[in-house]
Design a protein around this motif. Sequence first.
Motif, PDB file in Angstrom:
ATOM      1  N   ASP A 175      26.078  36.231  31.847  1.00  0.00           N
ATOM      2  CA  ASP A 175      24.725  35.936  32.297  1.00  0.00           C
ATOM      3  C   ASP A 175      24.421  36.633  33.629  1.00  0.00           C
ATOM      4  O   ASP A 175      23.299  37.123  33.846  1.00  0.00           O
ATOM      5  CB  ASP A 175      24.533  34.428  32.454  1.00  0.00           C
ATOM      6  CG  ASP A 175      24.536  33.699  31.117  1.00  0.00           C
ATOM      7  OD1 ASP A 175      24.354  34.366  30.083  1.00  0.00           O
ATOM      8  OD2 ASP A 175      24.730  32.472  31.117  1.00  0.00           O
ATOM      9  N   SER A 230      31.041  33.008  29.967  1.00  0.00           N
ATOM     10  CA  SER A 230      29.603  33.001  29.726  1.00  0.00           C
ATOM     11  C   SER A 230      28.802  33.249  31.002  1.00  0.00           C
ATOM     12  O   SER A 230      27.821  34.006  31.004  1.00  0.00           O
ATOM     13  CB  SER A 230      29.187  31.665  29.103  1.00  0.00           C
ATOM     14  OG  SER A 230      27.797  31.623  28.890  1.00  0.00           O
ATOM     15  N   THR A 275      23.653  40.298  32.738  1.00  0.00           N
ATOM     16  CA  THR A 275      22.364  40.531  32.088  1.00  0.00           C
ATOM     17  C   THR A 275      21.194  40.293  33.046  1.00  0.00           C
ATOM     18  O   THR A 275      20.125  40.894  32.892  1.00  0.00           O
ATOM     19  CB  THR A 275      22.197  39.639  30.843  1.00  0.00           C
ATOM     20  OG1 THR A 275      22.405  38.268  31.198  1.00  0.00           O
ATOM     21  CG2 THR A 275      23.204  40.022  29.765  1.00  0.00           C
ATOM     22  N   LYS A 330      24.245  38.155  23.815  1.00  0.00           N
ATOM     23  CA  LYS A 330      25.401  37.268  23.912  1.00  0.00           C
ATOM     24  C   LYS A 330      25.345  36.290  22.738  1.00  0.00           C
ATOM     25  O   LYS A 330      24.329  35.654  22.504  1.00  0.00           O
ATOM     26  CB  LYS A 330      25.387  36.495  25.234  1.00  0.00           C
ATOM     27  CG  LYS A 330      26.609  35.592  25.417  1.00  0.00           C
ATOM     28  CD  LYS A 330      26.560  34.837  26.747  1.00  0.00           C
ATOM     29  CE  LYS A 330      25.529  33.724  26.715  1.00  0.00           C
ATOM     30  NZ  LYS A 330      25.596  32.858  27.919  1.00  0.00           N
TER      31      LYS A 330
END
Length: 219
Positions: A179, A175, A182, A100
Amino acid sequence: MKFKKIFFSVFLIFCFNIFSNVNYNVFVIMDNSAKENVESISKGLKEVGIDSLYSKGYAIHMTLYLTEYKPEALKTIKETVTRIAKNTKPFEVNFYRLRKTGGNWFMLDAENNAIIQGLADEMTVSLNKYRATDAKVPDWAKSIPEKVKSFNLYGSPNVFMNFDPHITLLTPEDSAKIDAFTAKYDFKPFKSKVIGIGIAQVDDLGQAKDIIYSVKFKN
């Protein structure tokens, strides 16, 4: 009078299309291993509420050289790509991480190697002479002196020492959702074979849905 206004409007649109610059992305085409892994990642992103570029119908690609041209340059770009492709053999790249960026883009990064770096360098040198020299530095690069210098010299902030092979999975996204993805996705590095070169007209973010032209390498 109404007819004259319509004619004038059509004429302006015609002139804009004739004289405006076009973003052409010259990129490498990979085998099914890249597609299968991008599909898997895209399914995982879907589970956290994100549609990947691939899910939206954008082409999987890894950029060699992206810049602006006058529309009439396409014929020469095709000829250049054909010449270089005919003298290139298939080779492997290793995709080793998901990343990212600070601007919340999401990338699938490949390890740089001498072959793809050399191919990108050759494409940059070969096509730089045909680019539109009135192109403007992208907003994201304006605050980075080395990127501005690269753009002014070569029409791209991402060439030579700044070349960074990757597949773009997401343009700026939430964002927290990235997250969340991931944290749960088990990414395993993989290899993919580069088998050709393509050309696509891209949007302002460098993304394309339709490949204009492609050439396979000779084994």
